[in-house]
Design a protein around this motif. Structure first.
Motif, mmCIF file in Angstrom:
data_model
loop_
_atom_site.group_PDB
_atom_site.id
_atom_site.type_symbol
_atom_site.label_atom_id
_atom_site.label_comp_id
_atom_site.label_asym_id
_atom_site.label_seq_id
_atom_site.Cartn_x
_atom_site.Cartn_y
_atom_site.Cartn_z
ATOM 1 N N LEU A 1 -33.632 8.917 42.457
ATOM 2 C CA LEU A 1 -31.448 8.630 41.710
ATOM 3 C C LEU A 1 -31.733 7.569 43.081
ATOM 4 O O LEU A 1 -30.291 7.052 42.078
ATOM 5 N N LYS A 2 -31.880 7.984 44.203
ATOM 6 C CA LYS A 2 -31.177 7.040 45.339
ATOM 7 C C LYS A 2 -31.197 5.304 44.659
ATOM 8 O O LYS A 2 -30.772 4.600 44.733
ATOM 9 N N ILE B 1 -32.615 4.436 41.750
ATOM 10 C CA ILE B 1 -31.829 3.289 40.072
ATOM 11 C C ILE B 1 -30.410 3.827 40.536
ATOM 12 O O ILE B 1 -29.793 3.536 39.586
ATOM 13 N N SER B 2 -29.353 4.653 41.284
ATOM 14 C CA SER B 2 -28.253 4.792 41.185
ATOM 15 C C SER B 2 -27.584 3.602 42.299
ATOM 16 O O SER B 2 -26.394 3.353 42.260
ATOM 17 N N GLU B 3 -28.451 2.115 41.772
ATOM 18 C CA GLU B 3 -28.222 1.161 42.943
ATOM 19 C C GLU B 3 -27.932 0.766 41.562
ATOM 20 O O GLU B 3 -28.235 -0.037 40.970
ATOM 21 N N LEU C 1 -23.652 4.920 35.987
ATOM 22 C CA LEU C 1 -24.073 4.438 37.710
ATOM 23 C C LEU C 1 -23.090 5.852 38.341
ATOM 24 O O LEU C 1 -23.698 5.892 39.101
ATOM 25 N N LEU D 1 -24.835 8.212 38.367
ATOM 26 C CA LEU D 1 -26.292 8.234 39.079
ATOM 27 C C LEU D 1 -26.033 8.762 40.522
ATOM 28 O O LEU D 1 -26.136 9.713 41.384
ATOM 29 N N LYS D 2 -24.286 7.951 41.189
ATOM 30 C CA LYS D 2 -24.435 8.266 41.985
ATOM 31 C C LYS D 2 -24.255 9.064 42.627
ATOM 32 O O LYS D 2 -24.072 9.850 43.690
ATOM 33 N N SER E 1 -26.932 11.465 43.390
ATOM 34 C CA SER E 1 -27.786 11.661 43.700
ATOM 35 C C SER E 1 -27.871 12.509 45.147
ATOM 36 O O SER E 1 -28.385 12.252 46.450
#
Lengths: 104, 104
Positions: free
Chosen positions: A21-22, A24-26, B18, B21-22, B25
Motif C-alpha cells: 500500500l505504501k 502504490i499510494s504514491e 489515491l 490508499l493514503k 496505508s
DNA sequence: TAATTTAATCAATCTACATTGATATATTAT
DNA sequence: ATAATATATCAATGTAGATTGATTAAATTA
C-alpha cells in the motif's frame, strides 16, 4: 519499508499489505504502474509522458522494481520496464482478503 | 487529502483511489479497520487493544470517519465506531478496477 | 457540586520520504 | 576519441503527516 521478520502469519501479512500500500499510494508510482499496464516502456517514454524529471522517474522505478512489481529489460542504451501482473494481482488479492468484509 | 475538483472521470477516479490508499496505508488505521471488521467498538476499547495513546486513536478515527470508512454512535459517555462495509467495498472495487490487469 | 471517565482538539515536534540538482556510468554514433 | 543519449545514484532540501502533551468538553457518578 519494514522487514518481514515477525512472529506470526497474520503479522507478516499485515507487513506485506502495508508495504504494498505504501508503494502504490504514491501518485507518480501508481501512474507509472497504470502506464505500464498495456505494454512495456523505456524510461524516457515514461518521464516524457508523465511530465516528470528523469531522475525522479528512475527513483520510483527502482522502488517498484525492488518490490518486484515491475521488471526491466535492456536493449542498447534503453531500459524497458514492464509490469509484473502476477505479483500485482497477488498483492491485490492479499489486500482484498485482508480487508475482507464477510457479510454485507 | 487532495480535492475532487478535476476535469475528467479518470482523473477523479485516480484521486479517489489515491485518497483511499493514503488512508488505509497507515499501519494504525488499517489495524483499526480490521478491529472494527467484526463488531463496533468504543474508543477506549480500541486504544487499549491496540496499545496506542487515546488522542492518537481519536485522531485516526477522525481521518477514517471524514472519509466515511467508519461511522459512530454515542451511548452515554462512550462513542462506538463501526466500519462502513459498503464504502470500504466500494473503494476496494475501485482500486481493483483501476489496477485491473486484463489478461495474464 | 465536585470528581471521574470518555473522547476530541490544538499546537509542537518528529519522521519518513518525495523531490531536486549535480554527477556518474553505459551505450551508440560520428 | 569525442559527442550525444539514456539511465542511475547520491546528497541536500522540502513537505506531508504521524505522534505526543496539554487542554477542553461532555456525560456520569458520588
Amino acid at each position: 519499508m519494514k522487514s518481514d521478520r515477525c512472529k506470526n502469519k497474520s503479522e507478516r501479512k499485515l507487513r506485506q499489505v502495508l508495504d504494498f500500500l505504501k508503494i502504490i499510494s504514491e501518485e507518480n508510482r501508481i501512474k507509472i504502474l497504470r502506464l505500464l499496464e498495456r505494454d512495456e516502456k523505456c524510461v524516457c517514454e515514461i518521464w516524457q509522458y508523465l511530465k516528470l524529471p528523469q531522475n525522479l522517474v528512475s527513483h520510483h522505478l527502482k522502488v517498484l522494481k525492488d518490490f518486484d512489481l515491475i521488471s526491466s529489460r535492456k536493449e542498447g542504451v534503453k531500459i524497458f520496464y514492464k509490469i509484473n501482473k502476477k505479483v500485482v494481482k497477488k498483492y491485490l488479492n492479499l489486500l482484498n482478503k485482508f480487508l475482507n468484509l464477510k457479510e454485507d
